[in-house]
Structure formats: C-alpha cells, structure tokens
Design a protein around this motif. Structure first.
Motif, PDB file in Angstrom:
ATOM      1  N   ASP A  67       0.817  -1.219   0.000  1.00  0.00           N
ATOM      2  CA  ASP A  67       0.000   0.000   0.000  1.00  0.00           C
ATOM      3  C   ASP A  67       0.845   1.261   0.000  1.00  0.00           C
ATOM      4  OD1 ASP A  67       0.948  -0.410   2.524  1.00  0.00           O
ATOM      5  OD2 ASP A  67      -0.959  -0.110   3.559  1.00  0.00           O
ATOM      6  N   VAL A  68       2.165   1.130  -0.176  1.00  0.00           N
ATOM      7  CA  VAL A  68       3.041   2.284  -0.389  1.00  0.00           C
ATOM      8  C   VAL A  68       4.038   1.911  -1.489  1.00  0.00           C
ATOM      9  CG1 VAL A  68       2.867   3.195   1.960  1.00  0.00           C
ATOM     10  CG2 VAL A  68       4.677   1.548   1.400  1.00  0.00           C
ATOM     11  N   ALA A  69       4.576   2.910  -2.165  1.00  0.00           N
ATOM     12  CA  ALA A  69       5.552   2.663  -3.224  1.00  0.00           C
ATOM     13  C   ALA A  69       6.952   2.752  -2.637  1.00  0.00           C
ATOM     14  CB  ALA A  69       5.380   3.680  -4.353  1.00  0.00           C
ATOM     15  N   VAL A  70       7.637   1.614  -2.525  1.00  0.00           N
ATOM     16  CA  VAL A  70       9.004   1.600  -2.008  1.00  0.00           C
ATOM     17  C   VAL A  70       9.986   1.709  -3.180  1.00  0.00           C
ATOM     18  CG1 VAL A  70       8.457   0.348   0.085  1.00  0.00           C
ATOM     19  CG2 VAL A  70       9.009  -0.933  -1.994  1.00  0.00           C
ATOM     20  N   PHE A  71       9.546   2.379  -4.229  1.00  0.00           N
ATOM     21  CA  PHE A  71      10.316   2.548  -5.455  1.00  0.00           C
ATOM     22  C   PHE A  71       9.739   3.753  -6.192  1.00  0.00           C
ATOM     23  CE2 PHE A  71       7.613  -1.346  -5.500  1.00  0.00           C
ATOM     24  CZ  PHE A  71       6.437  -0.724  -5.866  1.00  0.00           C
ATOM     25  N   ARG A  72      10.437   4.204  -7.226  1.00  0.00           N
ATOM     26  CA  ARG A  72       9.918   5.302  -8.041  1.00  0.00           C
ATOM     27  C   ARG A  72       9.005   4.735  -9.124  1.00  0.00           C
ATOM     28  NH1 ARG A  72      13.380   5.309 -12.766  1.00  0.00           N
ATOM     29  NH2 ARG A  72      15.361   4.258 -12.302  1.00  0.00           N
ATOM     30  N   MET A  82      17.090   5.765  -7.441  1.00  0.00           N
ATOM     31  CA  MET A  82      16.124   4.962  -6.693  1.00  0.00           C
ATOM     32  C   MET A  82      15.663   3.791  -7.553  1.00  0.00           C
ATOM     33  SD  MET A  82      12.558   6.228  -4.905  1.00  0.00           S
ATOM     34  CE  MET A  82      13.435   7.332  -3.790  1.00  0.00           C
ATOM     35  N   ALA A  83      15.498   2.631  -6.937  1.00  0.00           N
ATOM     36  CA  ALA A  83      14.950   1.478  -7.654  1.00  0.00           C
ATOM     37  C   ALA A  83      13.568   1.825  -8.197  1.00  0.00           C
ATOM     38  CB  ALA A  83      14.871   0.268  -6.730  1.00  0.00           C
ATOM     39  N   SER A  84      13.252   1.347  -9.384  1.00  0.00           N
ATOM     40  CA  SER A  84      11.963   1.626 -10.008  1.00  0.00           C
ATOM     41  C   SER A  84      10.996   0.472  -9.765  1.00  0.00           C
ATOM     42  CB  SER A  84      12.137   1.840 -11.513  1.00  0.00           C
ATOM     43  OG  SER A  84      12.418   0.605 -12.158  1.00  0.00           O
ATOM     44  N   VAL A  85       9.729   0.703 -10.074  1.00  0.00           N
ATOM     45  CA  VAL A  85       8.724  -0.349  -9.930  1.00  0.00           C
ATOM     46  C   VAL A  85       9.034  -1.499 -10.884  1.00  0.00           C
ATOM     47  CG1 VAL A  85       7.112   0.664 -11.605  1.00  0.00           C
ATOM     48  CG2 VAL A  85       6.227  -0.785  -9.774  1.00  0.00           C
ATOM     49  N   TRP A  86       9.747  -1.241 -11.984  1.00  0.00           N
ATOM     50  CA  TRP A  86      10.152  -2.303 -12.919  1.00  0.00           C
ATOM     51  C   TRP A  86      11.356  -3.062 -12.373  1.00  0.00           C
ATOM     52  CZ3 TRP A  86       8.804   2.666 -14.144  1.00  0.00           C
ATOM     53  CH2 TRP A  86       7.580   2.813 -14.798  1.00  0.00           C
ATOM     54  N   ASP A  87      12.262  -2.371 -11.684  1.00  0.00           N
ATOM     55  CA  ASP A  87      13.362  -3.065 -10.999  1.00  0.00           C
ATOM     56  C   ASP A  87      12.809  -4.055  -9.976  1.00  0.00           C
ATOM     57  OD1 ASP A  87      15.305  -1.560 -12.362  1.00  0.00           O
ATOM     58  OD2 ASP A  87      15.347  -0.013 -10.806  1.00  0.00           O
ATOM     59  N   TYR A  88      11.721  -3.672  -9.322  1.00  0.00           N
ATOM     60  CA  TYR A  88      11.145  -4.483  -8.250  1.00  0.00           C
ATOM     61  C   TYR A  88      10.611  -5.826  -8.766  1.00  0.00           C
ATOM     62  CZ  TYR A  88       8.608  -5.442  -3.903  1.00  0.00           C
ATOM     63  OH  TYR A  88       8.161  -6.000  -2.745  1.00  0.00           O
ATOM     64  N   ASP A  89      10.464  -5.974 -10.090  1.00  0.00           N
ATOM     65  CA  ASP A  89      10.037  -7.260 -10.654  1.00  0.00           C
ATOM     66  C   ASP A  89      10.977  -8.385 -10.229  1.00  0.00           C
ATOM     67  OD1 ASP A  89       8.015  -5.898 -11.892  1.00  0.00           O
ATOM     68  OD2 ASP A  89       8.800  -6.086 -13.929  1.00  0.00           O
ATOM     69  N   LEU A  90      12.264  -8.067 -10.111  1.00  0.00           N
ATOM     70  CA  LEU A  90      13.239  -9.081  -9.699  1.00  0.00           C
ATOM     71  C   LEU A  90      12.971  -9.529  -8.257  1.00  0.00           C
ATOM     72  CD1 LEU A  90      15.735 -10.754 -10.363  1.00  0.00           C
ATOM     73  CD2 LEU A  90      17.156  -8.800  -9.713  1.00  0.00           C
ATOM     74  N   VAL A  91      12.565  -8.594  -7.388  1.00  0.00           N
ATOM     75  CA  VAL A  91      12.209  -8.940  -6.014  1.00  0.00           C
ATOM     76  C   VAL A  91      10.946  -9.797  -6.005  1.00  0.00           C
ATOM     77  CG1 VAL A  91      11.569  -8.030  -3.745  1.00  0.00           C
ATOM     78  CG2 VAL A  91      13.296  -6.848  -5.110  1.00  0.00           C
ATOM     79  N   LEU A  92       9.969  -9.449  -6.852  1.00  0.00           N
ATOM     80  CA  LEU A  92       8.751 -10.252  -6.939  1.00  0.00           C
ATOM     81  C   LEU A  92       9.078 -11.691  -7.310  1.00  0.00           C
ATOM     82  CD1 LEU A  92       6.147  -7.970  -8.794  1.00  0.00           C
ATOM     83  CD2 LEU A  92       6.256  -8.526  -6.371  1.00  0.00           C
ATOM     84  N   MET A  93       9.997 -11.852  -8.253  1.00  0.00           N
ATOM     85  CA  MET A  93      10.375 -13.208  -8.663  1.00  0.00           C
ATOM     86  C   MET A  93      11.004 -13.974  -7.503  1.00  0.00           C
ATOM     87  SD  MET A  93      12.860 -14.379 -11.794  1.00  0.00           S
ATOM     88  CE  MET A  93      12.982 -16.115 -12.270  1.00  0.00           C
ATOM     89  N   ALA A  94      11.923 -13.314  -6.779  1.00  0.00           N
ATOM     90  CA  ALA A  94      12.586 -13.973  -5.653  1.00  0.00           C
ATOM     91  C   ALA A  94      11.577 -14.327  -4.561  1.00  0.00           C
ATOM     92  CB  ALA A  94      13.681 -13.069  -5.093  1.00  0.00           C
ATOM     93  N   VAL A  95      10.662 -13.409  -4.242  1.00  0.00           N
ATOM     94  CA  VAL A  95       9.634 -13.657  -3.228  1.00  0.00           C
ATOM     95  C   VAL A  95       8.735 -14.818  -3.651  1.00  0.00           C
ATOM     96  CG1 VAL A  95       7.542 -12.694  -2.186  1.00  0.00           C
ATOM     97  CG2 VAL A  95       9.633 -11.333  -2.262  1.00  0.00           C
TER      98      VAL A  95
END
Length: 372
Positions: free
Chosen positions: A110-115, A145-158
């Motif tokens: 519910d918050v953006a931890v990325f740009r 700052m990490a972007s919402v597209w960078d965060y895709d890699l975290v989604l994969m790991a999670v």
C-alpha cells in the motif's frame, strides 16, 4: 415449385427445408464468429459472460451515437503493453522457473518503495510515508532509486521463496535460504520481457539500484503477551548481489540475497504474509497503473475498496504535481483494463475517489473510503 440446376423439380416443402438448413448454417457461422470476437476482446480477469455483456453495451452505445449524429471520441490508450514474442512458449532447455505463481510482500503493497517514473532517477532522494500504524522511509543511493520495474526481480525472488517454503512445509525439500540464483533468461521470461542484449544488460543496473535503495519500516503491533510494541527495521531491497557473465560479456546468472525482513515474513509462521499477483501485472506499462493494481490487490482483494485520489497520490511517492497525477490516473480509469479489477471515479466530500472492484464481485458492498 422451385427448379434448381442438377436437382430437377422440388416440392415446396423440400425447398423450404433446404432454406431452413441454409439459415441454420448461417446462424452457426455468425455465432462462431461472434464467440471468437468476444474471446479476443475479453480483458484480463474478465469472464466470457462479462465480456459479452460489455460488448453488447458498447454496441448499443455506438448505435445510439450513430443515430444521434454525435462524434465518438477515440478509445482511451491501453494501460497494458503487448507481451513479447514467444511469451506463450516455454523454453524446454532451462528450468521453467517462470511457471511459479507471482507473489508480493503484503506489508508494503500500500506504499511505493520505489519510483514510478521511467525517466526521473531520483538519485539521493528520500520519500516518507505516514501510515496509521507507523511510517515507511525510502532512501535512494547515488545510482538512483529502484523503479517499480526493478522491483520485478524482487517479486520473482519472493515468489520462488514462497513456493520453496510451501514444499518445505510439505516435507518435499530443504528449507530455502535467502540467496536466489536464477538464469538471466528465466528472469526475463518470468517478468514477461523480451530476451535481448539490452534487457540482459539492464538487469545489472537493476541489481545496483535495488541494493542501494534503503527501506526503513516502523510498525506498531500487538506482541504475543498482548502488549503493544513498536518495531523499527531497515534494509536495502536486496542485501547483496552478484552478476555472472558469459565469455561474450553478457550477464548469464544473477545471484541476489533478499532483505532479512522479507525473508522472515515468508519463512516464519504458518501463513506467509504474501499475496498472489496476476501474471498480467508485468504487462502494465504506466508506473501509476502498476501501483494502482498493487493497491487494489492489497486493499480490495476479492471484494472492493474506495480510496481518495489524494491518499493514492500521497502513498505513491510521486514527484509530479497532483494535477498531473490525477490526469494519468483518470486515463487509467478510462482504459479500465488492469488485471482483475474494475476502476471508476466517484465524487467525494473531500475530492475525487477511486473505486476498485474485483471483476467477480461487481456488486460488492464498499467500505468507507480510505484517507478521507
């Protein structure tokens, strides 16, 4: 009587029977064509019946506009990009890691931890979020700052950590550690991106930004003894990374270590604090569209939720003006093609509201709007 070539004279009843068969064939062909049209026009998460009803409504509206002579405005720009070539084909020569369902950490959805911007790198900037049960601070390093597209890699790991923990709990494997080491081709496949040289090189920059974007979370919660405690913890989105390149100089493997707090969220307790994300999430093009989907998945779930535009703007960490944010958000609402959720705007006492409703629960009772 009717006289057809090669058939000779026919009785009137026979001719009418042939006519009925011809009409039945025409109707079957028309029905099949319409069914294909409905299937092709169906939006992500929309059932066949919902798509058929929407098309009937759109056709009726178009007919009314033609009858009245009004000029129809061009259709809104879609929020969903086209999947890359070969997206539907599995790669039989590497482990099909991308078949694992996508998961996201519930506590920060519910918050953006990325740009959310592709252009504005926001190097050295800080975003602060004040929440009902605490606050979140996001700090960017010199690389941006990490972007919402960078965060895709975290989604994969999670996602893979969640799957591995499920297997561990079922006695089908060892308990997974914090380190995730996928092949670069698997990362691009999972995130539904083209498998090109630039995309592979970009993953190196992704790792740097994820490793230098720090997230500090403070939450107030009930302890096991019933007392209220406040817990503060901070870590980068990934604790460390390693990129292994081939002889050609292109990245071949990526090794990342998840943040400890993310790892504990998934591995401690019986129910991991994660939510399943629709695979079409990776095709959402606007950063704001991705954030709205994440918010809907967290706030509305399988039902509905109502949030003030101002609250969404505040939670997005957007560096742009509120007026421009609202313009983009209204374009996304007009397109209304995000996976799983129907979007509409509603007037509120303190300003416009966004209503997010799961497509399977169009008549869900809405809770009071958040942030009003």
């Amino acid at each position: 009587m009717n006289n057809e070539r090669g058939k000779g004279p026919q009785q009137i009843g026979e001719a009418l029977g042939d006519l009925d068969k011809s009409l039945a064939r025409l109707k079957a062909a028309h029905d099949a064509q319409r069914q294909k049209r409905i299937e092709a026009a169906a939006r992500p998460g929309e059932s066949w019946e919902q798509a058929a009803a929407r098309l009937r409504e759109e056709e009726a509206r178009a007919e009314r506009e033609r009858s009245s002579g009004s000029v129809k405005s061009p259709p809104p720009a879609s929020s969903i990009r086209k999947p890359p070539r070969g997206d539907e084909q599995p790669d039989f020569f590497v482990p099909t890691l991308y078949d694992v369902g996508t998961k996201d950490s519930r506590s920060i959805m519910d918050v953006a931890v990325f740009r959310l911007s592709k252009k504005d790198r926001r190097a050295g900037e800080v975003i602060n979020y004040t929440l009902p049960d605490g606050h979140v601070t996001v700090s960017a390093g010199a690389a941006g700052m990490a972007s919402v597209w960078d965060y895709d890699l975290v989604l994969m790991a999670v996602s893979h950590l969640t799957e591995s923990m499920n297997r561990y709990r079922e006695g089908k494997g060892a308990k997974p550690g914090r380190v995730f080491r996928p092949h670069v081709a698997d990362v691009l496949k999972f995130c539904r991106r083209a498998d090109g040289g630039k995309q592979k090189d970009d993953l190196v920059e992704t790792c740097i930004r994820l490793n230098t974007t720090h997230v500090a979370v403070q939450r107030t919660r009930k302890a096991k003894n019933g007392r209220t405690v406040t817990v503060s913890e901070g870590e980068a989105l990934i604790s460390r990374y390693k990129v292994i390149k081939s002889e050609s100089g292109k990245p071949e493997y990526i090794e990342i270590e998840l943040a400890d707090w993310m790892y504990r969220e998934i591995t401690e307790g019986k129910n991991p604090d994660v939510l399943t994300v629709h695979p079409d999430y990776f095709l959402i093009d606007p950063g704001i569209g991705r954030f709205v989907y994440r918010l809907a998945r967290r706030a509305a779930g399988k039902s509905a939720a109502k949030w003030a535009f101002q609250t969404i703007y505040d939670r997005s960490g957007s560096a742009g003006k509120f007026k421009e944010f609202c313009r983009i958000l209204r374009n996304i609402i007009q397109a209304n093609d995000l996976p799983e959720y129907e979007l509409r705007e509603e007037a509120g006492q303190g300003g416009p509201l966004l209503v997010m409703t799961h497509r399977d629960h169009a008549d869900a009772e809405l809770p009071p709007p958040a942030g009003v």
